[in-house]
Design an enzyme around this catalytic site. Structure first.
Site, mmCIF file in Angstrom:
data_model
loop_
_atom_site.group_PDB
_atom_site.id
_atom_site.type_symbol
_atom_site.label_atom_id
_atom_site.label_comp_id
_atom_site.label_asym_id
_atom_site.label_seq_id
_atom_site.Cartn_x
_atom_site.Cartn_y
_atom_site.Cartn_z
ATOM 1 N N ASP A 206 12.176 48.826 -20.637
ATOM 2 C CA ASP A 206 11.370 48.740 -21.863
ATOM 3 C C ASP A 206 11.898 49.760 -22.878
ATOM 4 O O ASP A 206 11.140 50.423 -23.569
ATOM 5 C CB ASP A 206 9.890 48.999 -21.547
ATOM 6 C CG ASP A 206 8.969 48.655 -22.717
ATOM 7 O OD1 ASP A 206 9.379 47.875 -23.610
ATOM 8 O OD2 ASP A 206 7.839 49.182 -22.762
ATOM 9 N N ASP A 223 8.459 56.882 -20.829
ATOM 10 C CA ASP A 223 7.711 55.659 -20.523
ATOM 11 C C ASP A 223 8.435 54.760 -19.512
ATOM 12 O O ASP A 223 8.982 53.726 -19.871
ATOM 13 C CB ASP A 223 7.443 54.893 -21.843
ATOM 14 C CG ASP A 223 6.297 53.902 -21.695
ATOM 15 O OD1 ASP A 223 5.695 53.835 -20.606
ATOM 16 O OD2 ASP A 223 6.004 53.197 -22.682
HETATM 17 N N1 LIG Z 1 6.268 63.886 -22.338
HETATM 18 C C1 LIG Z 1 5.830 63.612 -23.571
HETATM 19 N N2 LIG Z 1 5.933 64.534 -24.549
HETATM 20 C C2 LIG Z 1 5.487 64.259 -25.816
HETATM 21 N N3 LIG Z 1 4.895 63.116 -26.173
HETATM 22 C C3 LIG Z 1 4.763 62.161 -25.236
HETATM 23 C C4 LIG Z 1 5.227 62.342 -23.896
HETATM 24 N N4 LIG Z 1 4.946 61.227 -23.179
HETATM 25 C C5 LIG Z 1 4.352 60.377 -24.044
HETATM 26 N N5 LIG Z 1 4.231 60.924 -25.278
HETATM 27 C C6 LIG Z 1 3.626 60.290 -26.471
HETATM 28 O O1 LIG Z 1 2.666 59.347 -26.030
HETATM 29 C C7 LIG Z 1 3.043 58.018 -26.433
HETATM 30 C C8 LIG Z 1 2.702 57.013 -25.325
HETATM 31 O O2 LIG Z 1 3.381 57.350 -24.130
HETATM 32 P P1 LIG Z 1 4.180 56.268 -23.301
HETATM 33 O O3 LIG Z 1 4.706 56.948 -22.061
HETATM 34 O O4 LIG Z 1 5.210 55.624 -24.179
HETATM 35 O O5 LIG Z 1 3.035 55.255 -22.867
HETATM 36 P P2 LIG Z 1 2.653 53.779 -23.333
HETATM 37 O O6 LIG Z 1 2.856 52.973 -22.122
HETATM 38 O O7 LIG Z 1 1.227 53.857 -23.761
HETATM 39 O O8 LIG Z 1 3.591 53.367 -24.459
HETATM 40 C C9 LIG Z 1 4.523 58.113 -26.755
HETATM 41 O O9 LIG Z 1 4.928 57.169 -27.715
HETATM 42 C C10 LIG Z 1 4.676 59.523 -27.276
HETATM 43 O O10 LIG Z 1 4.332 59.585 -28.648
HETATM 44 MG MG LIG Z 2 5.566 53.670 -24.754
#
Ligand SMILES: Nc1ncnc2c1ncn2[C@@H]1O[C@H](COP(=O)(O)OP(=O)(O)O)[C@@H](O)[C@H]1O
Ligand SMILES: [Mg+2]
Length: 320
Positions: A206, A223
């Site tokens: 993804d 993610d």
């Molecule tokens: N380790 C991290 N450090 C900073 N921001 C994060 C981190 N993990 C996620 N985020 C923020 O949270 C958002 C959603 O996390 P993500 O892992 O992409 O989950 P989702 O499945 O909801 O897309 C990301 O787009 C980012 O902005």
């Molecule tokens: Mg995401």
């Protein structure tokens, strides 16, 4: 602000877990002024606070379809807590193609997962959540720049908070201005990261401008609950191709020469020939095929790619 025990972000106010409610009320008699006021740690983070893994909840970063992400304090460190949503609320990522080839601990679990019993669904849920932390450990150990994971427990993944040069939460690639030069540089770096991931047996599945954060040190891939096991999945080549295509299309807006590159094909050829290493030099081009062109097949392929891209954009729109 840390001493006051109060953090406001996204219109929400969180009172730090360690501060007593009455004490807080006397600190902030004007509290009615805030749009939302909570003396409690979000319910899903409570077990981690009880276990001493999290000391304070500082702010909520994002609430998407798959997860809600918080900034938390653990001892002296500020970290990121990703709280997974229930399977029911999740979208396309749970498709069979992503879970194919994943290992479960024993055959009883495998049977339960197939039957879809409550135990089975719980197993599936855990497998889904563990997939991300497993992939993060595997990739961090292989030298891929991902957030350093710490633990995944009670449906929450604790990991490094990725920050920019000012120490603020890093923006997503999608939110950053690029020049042709910086687009080429980041694209080249990310292709190398994709290769390094594949050398560790993992395909993101993804990868897009929404799942790459721009840290002070450069792009960081995030993610990964849907990460695919390259060796055990029939759709591995297609998923690699989509991930790599997403990068070409995104960076291609700033550096159009990227649109005609064929890195996925080149990488996959090396992978199946067992000649892929993180240092393999890549050109972005594969040798021309001299067999006569199957025009119908080609037109179909172009149409399929167009439709896939359209669907991808729709999906991304839905998720944001
Ligand atoms: N380790 C991290 N450090 C900073 N921001 C994060 C981190 N993990 C996620 N985020 C923020 O949270 C958002 C959603 O996390 P993500 O892992 O992409 O989950 P989702 O499945 O909801 O897309 C990301 O787009 C980012 O902005
Ligand atoms: Mg995401």
């Amino acid at each position: 602000m840390a001493e006051t025990g109060l953090f406001a972000q996204s219109g929400k106010v969180w009172v730090l877990a360690s501060a007593g409610a009455q004490q807080m009320a006397s600190f902030f008699p004007e509290r009615q002024a805030f749009t939302e006021w909570s003396l409690k740690v979000p319910q899903r983070l409570a077990p981690l606070v009880e276990e001493g893994l999290v000391d304070e909840v500082l702010s909520q970063l994002m609430s998407g379809k798959e997860a809600t992400v918080y900034v938390v304090r653990c001892g002296d460190s500020v970290r990121c807590a990703k709280v997974y949503k229930d399977a029911k609320q999740r979208s396309f990522k749970n498709a069979v193609s992503y879970t194919e080839g994943r290992k479960v601990k024993n055959s009883r679990q495998a049977r339960a997962m197939e039957k879809g019993t409550r135990y089975g669904r719980q197993m599936q849920e855990e497998a889904w959540q563990n997939a991300e932390v497993d992939a993060l450990f595997r990739l961090a150990n292989a030298g891929v720049r991902v957030p350093q994971p710490y633990i995944c427990t009670d449906g929450v993944l604790l990991m490094e908070l990725v920050t920019d040069a000012d120490g603020q939460v890093a923006p997503r690639l999608n939110d950053v201005e690029l020049t042709a030069e910086s687009a080429l540089e980041h694209h080249a770096y990310l292709i190398k990261q994709v290769v390094r991931m594949l050398c560790a047996g993992v395909i993101h599945g993804d990868l897009s401008e929404y799942n790459i954060l721009m840290a002070a040190s450069g792009p960081v891939i995030i993610d990964l609950p849907q990460a695919v096991d390259a060796a055990g999945n029939n759709e591995a080549a297609a998923m690699l191709s989509r991930d790599v295509q997403n990068l070409a299309v995104y960076f291609g807006q700033f550096a159009p020469q990227l649109l005609t590159t064929a890195y996925a094909k080149e990488i996959w050829q090396h992978y199946v020939a067992s000649t892929l290493t993180p240092e393999t030099p890549l050109t972005g081009f594969v040798a021309a095929d001299t067999t006569p062109v199957d025009m119908d097949g080609l037109m179909q392929e172009i149409e399929d790619t167009r439709r896939e891209e359209q669907e991808r954009r729709l999906r991304l729109q839905e998720r944001d």
